[in-house]
Enzyme design. Structure first.
Site, short mmCIF file in Angstrom:
data_model
loop_
_atom_site.label_atom_id
_atom_site.label_comp_id
_atom_site.label_asym_id
_atom_site.label_seq_id
_atom_site.Cartn_x
_atom_site.Cartn_y
_atom_site.Cartn_z
N PRO A 186 0.79 -1.21 0.07
CA PRO A 186 0.14 0.00 0.10
C PRO A 186 0.79 1.30 -0.12
O PRO A 186 1.73 1.34 0.69
CB PRO A 186 -0.84 -0.12 1.40
CG PRO A 186 -0.95 -1.73 1.46
CD PRO A 186 0.36 -2.25 1.01
N CYS A 187 0.31 2.24 -0.96
CA CYS A 187 1.28 3.36 -1.15
C CYS A 187 0.83 4.86 -0.23
O CYS A 187 1.22 5.74 -0.47
CB CYS A 187 1.42 3.66 -2.63
SG CYS A 187 0.12 3.83 -3.61
N GLN A 188 -0.50 4.56 0.08
CA GLN A 188 -1.31 5.99 0.41
C GLN A 188 -0.35 6.62 1.35
O GLN A 188 -0.26 7.71 1.47
CB GLN A 188 -2.59 5.83 1.03
CG GLN A 188 -3.52 5.10 -0.17
CD GLN A 188 -3.61 3.29 -0.09
OE1 GLN A 188 -2.44 2.96 0.38
NE2 GLN A 188 -4.72 3.10 -0.17
#
Length: 403
Positions: A114-116
């Protein structure tokens, strides 16, 4: 060669690594890819398979699984048995509790963790994220929160012991203090021993994608399986080595490369949404009003590349065109109504093939809506970036792992 895919979404990396899909002619450097392409029609060529096959996939989003299975059903038997609808934390815990096991003899583990929490568009909490693997917010960050899920990818590598692992994230990770160095160090400390080269920021536009999309890629190569002499050479020569795993550019300003693909090229054959009689993904687009000075409320440059396609709500989807009153500059389309990019246009900008259905069964069970489609498309690795990696790996594979 067997691929175990984590954080799979709708399968951009899976499809790319495997090959065997349609790509727009402007996106393919036929000189470099000559042995991998065959004609399809005036707009598209067929990219041949690379030899990789996805045997395990996972995600927490039900509509990601629906889209993945709907497309991959034409490539594999019983795709619903390959795609596991649960978080990576639950997957690892179930493996350790002997609830089930991974497929045997995994060659590649891949995952876009996940990159958020690392992105410029997000809040950049990084390792301090308080949101867990299922979206629940806790008072303190833990190993199961989004910013540390790469550690669970690391655990999967330790369990399966692949020859290669590939991890992907946003470029913003590189500028977030020493986050990149910490992640690289953790990957280098995997039990079985991996050579992890310095992570590289790859821009998808250099691989035929009509989009300015930069991603940081980590690649690890197993010391157990690799030819020691070749591996020592790789460590010594880095990008000058003939087995350097990061793919060479296919598109750019260098005269030896093909020019960057433009939006005009990849979207020109599409009808307007009202005239798209059968393609639900082209019929569907955000009706959100123009909100000036906010993210996503600009007109794309049809003579260039799109900005990064994001996995956000409808108000952040860029405009295909603005009206003259709102500053529209696309002269050939000023006579047409102002609108945002359709789901299909976003998918083609991401380099998904035109036969990938993103909006289907709307209003029925097991449906994927336009809103859900925008999200999974924006979260995806562009298939052509994945293909560049997969094709290059397949070419150096025997040399890397010959005994």
């Amino acid at each position: 060669m067997k691929v175990l895919s984590l954080f799979s979404g709708c399968g951009g990396m899976d499809l790319g690594l495997e090959g065997g899909f349609l790509a727009h002619r402007s996106s393919i450097n036929s000189d470099l890819y000559a042995s991998y392409i065959s004609d399809h029609d005036e707009n598209y060529v067929y990219l041949k398979k690379t030899g990789f096959e996805t045997v395990f996939a996972n995600d927490i989003l039900p509509f990601a699984k629906l889209a993945w299975c709907n497309f991959f059903k034409n490539r594999v038997n019983q795709p619903e048995n390959i795609f596991h609808l649960e978080s990576i934390v639950d997957v690892v815990n179930n493996i350790e509790n002997k609830q089930f096991s991974f497929p045997n003899d995994i060659d590649v583990v891949t995952g876009g963790f996940p990159c958020q929490d690392f992105s410029f568009a997000g809040k950049r909490k990084g390792f301090d994220s308080h949101k867990d693997h299922n979206g629940i917010i806790y008072n303190e960050p833990t190993e199961a929160t989004r910013g540390q899920l790469y550690l669970w990818l690391k655990k999967v590598v330790e369990i399966t012991k692949p020859k290669v692992f590939i991890a992907e994230n946003v470029k913003g990770l590189v500028t977030l203090g020493d986050v990149k160095d910490i992640i690289q160090k953790d990957f280098r400390n995997i039990d079985d021993g991996y050579v992890v080269l310095d992570a590289q920021v790859l821009n998808a536009k250099n691989y035929g994608v009509a989009q300015n999309r930069e991603r940081v890629i980590f690649i690890g190569i197993s010391k157990r399986y690799a030819n020691k002499k070749i591996l020592d050479e790789l460590i010594s020569l880095q990008e000058k080595s003939e087995v350097y795993p990061y793919p060479p550019y296919t598109h750019g300003t260098d005269p030896e490369l093909k020019p960057y693909a433009t939006l005009n090229q990849i979207l020109a054959h599409l009808p307007e949404p009202e005239l798209a009689s059968t393609d639900k993904s082209q019929q569907s687009y955000s009706k959100a009003k123009l909100f000036k000075k906010t993210q996503g409320n600009i007109e794309v440059n049809m003579n260039g590349q799109a900005p990064t396609i994001r996995a956000e709500h409808h108000g952040n989807i860029e405009f295909r065109r603005l009206s003259k009153e709102n500053g529209g500059t696309n002269l050939s389309e000023l006579h047409l109504p102002q609108r945002r990019l359709t789901v299909r246009e976003c998918a083609l900008i991401q380099s998904f093939p035109p036969d990938y259905e993103f909006v289907f069964n709307y209003g029925k069970a097991n449906s994927v809506s336009a809103s859900a489609a925008y999200k999974i498309i924006g979260n995806a690795v562009p298939p052509l970036l994945g293909f560049a990696i997969g094709r290059h790996l397949s070419q150096i594979w025997d040399k890397l792992f010959k005994t």
